[in-house]
Design an enzyme around this catalytic site. Sequence first.
Site, PDB file in Angstrom:
ATOM      1  N   SER A 276       0.839  -1.191   0.000  1.00 43.20           N
ATOM      2  CA  SER A 276       0.000   0.000   0.000  1.00 43.20           C
ATOM      3  C   SER A 276       0.885   1.256   0.000  1.00 43.20           C
ATOM      4  O   SER A 276       1.709   1.416  -0.898  1.00 43.20           O
ATOM      5  CB  SER A 276      -0.963  -0.048   1.191  1.00 43.20           C
ATOM      6  N   MET A 277       0.760   2.124   0.976  1.00 46.85           N
ATOM      7  CA  MET A 277       1.627   3.287   1.016  1.00 46.85           C
ATOM      8  C   MET A 277       3.091   2.882   0.961  1.00 46.85           C
ATOM      9  O   MET A 277       3.933   3.566   0.350  1.00 46.85           O
ATOM     10  CB  MET A 277       1.367   4.108   2.284  1.00 46.85           C
TER      11      MET A 277
END
Length: 256
Positions: free
Chosen positions: A96-97
């Site tokens: 994700s991030m």
Amino acid sequence: MNAAPADDGLWCRRFHPAPEANQRLVCFPHAGGSASFYFPVSAALSSTVDVVAVQYPGRQDRRTEPGVDSIEILADQIAEVLQGWDDRPTTFFGHSMGAVVAFEVARRLEESGSRVTRIFASGRRAPSRLRDEQVHKKDDDGIVAELRAMAGTDPQILGDEELLRMILPAIRSDYTAIETYAAPEDRTVAAPISAFVGDDDPKTTVEEAADWERHTTAECELRVFGGGHFYLADRSAEVISLLRKHFTGTSATTVS
């Protein structure tokens, strides 16, 4: 072999030190996540790989520090820590991030003359694929609701009101960082990229994940798993197997 760079005591965690390993994996957590998210990966691979998990400010033992609300600044800080870690081939894995942070750190290291063997970009659309996401502007209850919906935060944390309120500023910083991040299509790294995505991920479509190919001058592979944003929870054995094959060179990551 040169000794592995020591933990700096702040940014890096080695849960299962492997000083004799001939390769390294650096893992980058998701928004709201911590280094301990990668404890199972470390346990599974530490017999042959020096597994390092990055700890962002504002969580666990760094919870008294302010969070970083810019991907660019966060990547600058981590790249400075990893500068000179050239004693063995190094692979990045980010979820994700963390996928974007891994990409930006790799780009900075390449600019300074270092090389990353491969980037595994999990559960995140390509850097140039933008959405209008505003979680960071919600009130605390709104952010907590988002964390519950994504099912990637330790239930014990979500159930501890005092602890949760303590770390919410850092989580808001994470969401601010990733939701305000944007990269042009021509921003690339030389490292090959393997993009992993769940087929039911509300944050990243298969098409958005496939566009990681725009951001490398090497090859880009795509693998689609059954599951949502945190498909890793149910497919961890499969993901770890693919990582092990990468490190042993027994098989390339396949394209789905």
